[in-house]
Enzyme design. Structure first.
Site, short mmCIF file in Angstrom:
data_model
loop_
_atom_site.label_atom_id
_atom_site.label_comp_id
_atom_site.label_asym_id
_atom_site.label_seq_id
_atom_site.Cartn_x
_atom_site.Cartn_y
_atom_site.Cartn_z
N ILE A 1 3.27 3.37 -5.50
CA ILE A 1 2.88 2.40 -7.11
C ILE A 1 1.49 1.47 -6.68
O ILE A 1 0.83 1.71 -7.31
CB ILE A 1 4.21 2.23 -6.80
CG1 ILE A 1 5.17 2.32 -7.37
CG2 ILE A 1 3.51 0.50 -8.08
CD1 ILE A 1 6.39 1.60 -7.95
N GLU B 1 -1.45 -4.69 2.84
CA GLU B 1 -0.54 -3.96 3.34
C GLU B 1 0.19 -4.80 5.11
O GLU B 1 -0.64 -4.59 4.77
CB GLU B 1 -0.61 -2.47 3.37
CG GLU B 1 0.19 -1.30 4.54
CD GLU B 1 1.48 -1.33 4.15
OE1 GLU B 1 1.56 -1.24 2.50
OE2 GLU B 1 2.15 -1.64 4.55
N HIS C 1 -7.55 34.14 -5.41
CA HIS C 1 -8.87 34.12 -5.49
C HIS C 1 -9.24 34.14 -6.34
O HIS C 1 -9.61 35.13 -6.99
CB HIS C 1 -9.54 35.34 -3.87
CG HIS C 1 -10.87 35.14 -3.49
ND1 HIS C 1 -11.02 33.67 -3.03
CD2 HIS C 1 -11.97 35.40 -3.50
CE1 HIS C 1 -12.04 33.56 -2.01
NE2 HIS C 1 -12.75 33.88 -3.18
N ALA D 1 12.10 11.11 -9.13
CA ALA D 1 12.84 11.38 -10.18
C ALA D 1 13.95 13.29 -10.01
O ALA D 1 15.02 13.16 -10.43
CB ALA D 1 11.98 11.34 -11.50
N ARG E 1 11.28 -0.67 -4.44
CA ARG E 1 12.36 -1.08 -5.50
C ARG E 1 13.71 -1.46 -5.16
O ARG E 1 14.24 -0.80 -3.90
CB ARG E 1 12.47 0.59 -5.90
CG ARG E 1 11.13 0.91 -6.90
CD ARG E 1 10.82 1.85 -8.06
NE ARG E 1 11.58 1.36 -8.71
CZ ARG E 1 11.64 1.23 -10.19
NH1 ARG E 1 10.35 0.60 -10.12
NH2 ARG E 1 12.33 1.08 -10.53
N GLY F 1 0.49 -1.64 -0.06
CA GLY F 1 -0.13 0.51 0.52
C GLY F 1 0.87 1.43 0.37
O GLY F 1 0.90 2.42 0.56
N ASP G 1 18.36 6.88 -7.46
CA ASP G 1 17.53 5.33 -6.99
C ASP G 1 18.73 5.13 -6.49
O ASP G 1 18.71 4.12 -5.52
CB ASP G 1 17.21 4.70 -8.02
CG ASP G 1 15.60 5.46 -8.13
OD1 ASP G 1 15.29 7.01 -7.56
OD2 ASP G 1 14.35 4.76 -8.85
P1 NAD Z 1 6.38 1.88 -0.99
O1 NAD Z 1 7.78 1.98 -0.16
O2 NAD Z 1 6.29 3.37 -1.43
O3 NAD Z 1 5.88 1.09 -0.47
C1 NAD Z 1 6.03 -0.10 -0.36
C2 NAD Z 1 4.42 -0.68 0.12
O4 NAD Z 1 5.16 -2.54 0.22
C3 NAD Z 1 5.21 -0.04 2.14
O5 NAD Z 1 3.45 0.33 2.45
C4 NAD Z 1 5.27 -1.68 2.55
O6 NAD Z 1 5.20 -1.48 4.46
C5 NAD Z 1 4.44 -2.95 1.95
N1 NAD Z 1 5.14 -3.59 1.18
C6 NAD Z 1 6.57 -4.70 1.92
N2 NAD Z 1 6.08 -5.72 1.66
C7 NAD Z 1 4.84 -5.61 1.75
C8 NAD Z 1 4.83 -7.09 1.86
N3 NAD Z 1 5.38 -8.48 2.23
N4 NAD Z 1 3.52 -7.71 1.81
C9 NAD Z 1 2.15 -6.41 1.90
N5 NAD Z 1 2.73 -5.11 1.74
C10 NAD Z 1 4.57 -4.99 1.70
O7 NAD Z 1 7.73 1.42 -2.38
P2 NAD Z 1 6.67 1.54 -4.12
O8 NAD Z 1 5.32 1.46 -4.07
O9 NAD Z 1 6.83 -0.01 -4.53
O10 NAD Z 1 7.46 2.90 -4.84
C11 NAD Z 1 8.86 2.33 -4.80
C12 NAD Z 1 9.22 3.59 -4.98
O11 NAD Z 1 9.52 4.15 -5.91
C13 NAD Z 1 9.32 4.53 -4.07
O12 NAD Z 1 10.73 4.31 -2.93
C14 NAD Z 1 8.93 5.89 -4.34
O13 NAD Z 1 9.90 6.32 -4.22
C15 NAD Z 1 9.03 5.49 -5.61
N6 NAD Z 1 7.45 5.91 -6.42
C16 NAD Z 1 7.32 7.39 -6.87
C17 NAD Z 1 6.06 7.61 -6.85
C18 NAD Z 1 5.96 9.38 -6.81
O14 NAD Z 1 6.31 9.94 -6.39
N7 NAD Z 1 4.80 9.23 -6.91
C19 NAD Z 1 5.20 6.95 -7.48
C20 NAD Z 1 5.97 5.26 -7.33
C21 NAD Z 1 7.27 5.33 -7.18
#
Ligand code: NAD
Length: 477
Positions: free
Chosen positions: A186, A205, A446, A322, A274, A183, A314
């Site tokens: 991504i 999550e 406004h 990014a 990641r 959760g 990264d």
């Molecule tokens: P994230 O670290 O944001 O979220 C991963 C989630 O998975 C966490 O909530 C974690 O507790 C959960 N998790 C881990 N292991 C698990 C398991 N076995 N079962 C269930 N839940 C589990 O990582 P992400 O969403 O994969 O994104 C990766 C990276 O990409 C992030 O570090 C983020 O910085 C970057 N990203 C950024 C954006 C943005 O800026 N909008 C968008 C996408 C990705």
């Protein structure tokens, strides 16, 4: 074998790598930019930020069209032409990556399509698309190879039913049911896209809340909306097994009560973080230091333990964003050019592009608590914003974290439609060491959502025009 020499080699043409290469060229350096893709862009443009935002825009339009029934306008159920949607997303990606290719050409950056590996601290071997090997000798190199989705041992990652962010963005079909594991950014962004397109989405999550680490008052606003859009959000829940069956993946989940349950999903998206792409780069042929998670150690100039090699983005760890990579890339180039610079931002903004968006920068309440730092939090609820009400989006919130002694703005957090655009003012405030009174005294247009930043500053002084609070204490202004 072809051998070329260059002043600066940049390995990886994502937002970090191409920003570095372009600045270096602008400063007069001779630059070679190396990447397996035909144009610069990296994961962000080809399989990340850009295609996901194109799809999230579509999700928002669908969502708003549904909401319009409340305003007396009915559009009916959307008919999704998946092939056209995919083509549009690819047009967006194609236009931007080709544009970067053109910028590369105009700056006379040599673009080498291929996969690079260090032979030593001043030579790269590049395997080109045609299977040939070419050597690039350099004075300096910037490593910007990014990251890739982490995998889960409990899930058969090779199964065509299992998606990562890359394959989920390919949008090859719309499954009836999708389990999103994770959760985080991504999981919630892509889960929102699939839910808007008609898939029944369940999010699992492992921790006790969505978006761990993000302030709960911001997350709870998003969670309320996602609870309506998603089939289920399972917190404190782990996936312990996933087995292929003819109907889908049979997933075994262990919930907060420790009980096991099974559910079948047509597709499963693994979004659990990641991993830095440091393996296969030839780092063992150099003095570059890598930690147990494959993250490259760098100093304030993004220099590795090998003086000719820099690393950014990264590859150097969290936050994997990014805009952080691009900024680091520019710092590394300036350091190579001999300027006295350091990567020491006070505010790296983060945005979750869901609907509503969540954005924050600088200090968060979670961090303030962890650091036992005394802060005052000024909250302005969007229900008191005229603009938010005209948009029928009064659920948002803007808050400022303020040092009670100096009255400096230390952090800003926003949840609401367009929060990602609004946070830029927060970044400026934190970086410029603005006082709450600076935000209060700047005239904001406004009726706009940007007024919520100004009014949050007014809340700090107990003088918000649109929010009545009994005068608890007077603060000199
Ligand atoms: P994230 O670290 O944001 O979220 C991963 C989630 O998975 C966490 O909530 C974690 O507790 C959960 N998790 C881990 N292991 C698990 C398991 N076995 N079962 C269930 N839940 C589990 O990582 P992400 O969403 O994969 O994104 C990766 C990276 O990409 C992030 O570090 C983020 O910085 C970057 N990203 C950024 C954006 C943005 O800026 N909008 C968008 C996408 C990705």
């Amino acid at each position: 074998m072809a051998v070329q020499t260059t002043e600066l080699a940049v390995v990886g043409a994502g937002p970090g790598g191409y920003a570095a290469a372009f600045l270096a060229a602008d400063l007069g350096m001779q630059v070679t930019l190396i990447d397996p893709k035909p144009h610069p862009g990296g994961v962000c443009l080809y399989h990340g930020c850009i295609p996901s935002k194109a799809l999230l825009h579509v999700a928002k339009v669908i969502d708003e069209a549904r909401q319009a029934a409340r305003w007396g306008v009915r559009f009916g159920e959307p008919a999704i032409d998946l092939a056209r949607l995919r083509a549009w997303k690819e047009e967006v990606v194609g236009r931007l990556t080709a544009g970067l290719g053109e910028l590369c050409r105009r700056r006379q950056v040599t673009y080498l399509q291929g996969r690079a590996r260090l032979r030593d601290a001043t030579t790269l071997a590049v395997q080109t698309e045609e299977g040939e090997e070419q050597h690039v000798r350099f004075a300096h190199a910037i490593l910007a190879t990014g990251s890739q989705p982490a995998t889960l041992p409990e899930v058969p990652m090779a199964s065509p039913r299992v998606l990562t962010s890359t394959s989920a963005l390919a949008l090859s079909e719309l499954p009836r049911s999708l389990l999103v594991i994770g959760g985080g950014y991504i999981g919630l962004e892509l889960g929102s896209v699939y839910a808007a397109l008609g898939t029944r989405v369940t999010v699992v999550e492992v921790t006790e809340g969505l978006l761990p680490g993000v302030d709960r008052d911001l997350v709870s606003v998003l969670a309320r909306r996602l609870e309506r859009q998603f089939e289920a959000i399972l917190l404190n829940t782990r996936v312990v097994a996933a087995q292929e069956t003819p109907e889908g993946l049979r997933v075994t989940l262990v919930g907060p009560d420790g009980r096991e349950g099974q559910q079948v999903f047509e597709r499963v998206l693994v979004a659990v973080g990641r991993r830095a792409n440091s393996a296969g780069l030839g780092l063992e042929a150099t003095r570059v230091e890598v930690d147990a998670r494959g993250v490259v150690r760098v100093d304030a100039q993004r220099r590795t333990a090998e003086p000719t090699l820099y690393a950014i983005g990264d590859l150097t760890g969290e936050p994997m964003l990014a805009h952080k990579a691009a900024h680091e890339g520019r710092v590394a180039v300036e350091a190579i050019a001999g300027r006295r610079v350091a990567f020491e931002p006070r505010a790296i903004p983060a945005v979750v592009f869901t609907e509503p968006e969540i954005a924050w920068c600088g200090l968060t309440e979670t961090q303030a608590r962890q650091q036992q730092r005394r802060v005052e939090v000024a909250r302005f609820p969007w229900a008191a914003s005229g603009r938010a009400v005209t948009l029928d989006r009064p659920e948002g919130l803007t808050k400022l974290l303020i040092d009670p002694d100096s009255e400096r703005v230390l952090g800003v957090g926003i949840v609401g439609s367009g929060a990602g655009e609004l946070i830029a003012e927060g970044v400026l405030a934190v970086e410029m060491a603005a006082l709450a009174t600076d935000l209060r005294l700047c005239i904001h247009p406004h009726p706009t959502l940007s007024e919520t930043v100004m009014e949050a500053a007014e809340v700090f002084f107990g003088q918000s025009t649109h929010l009545y609070r009994p005068p608890a204490r007077a603060r000199a202004t």
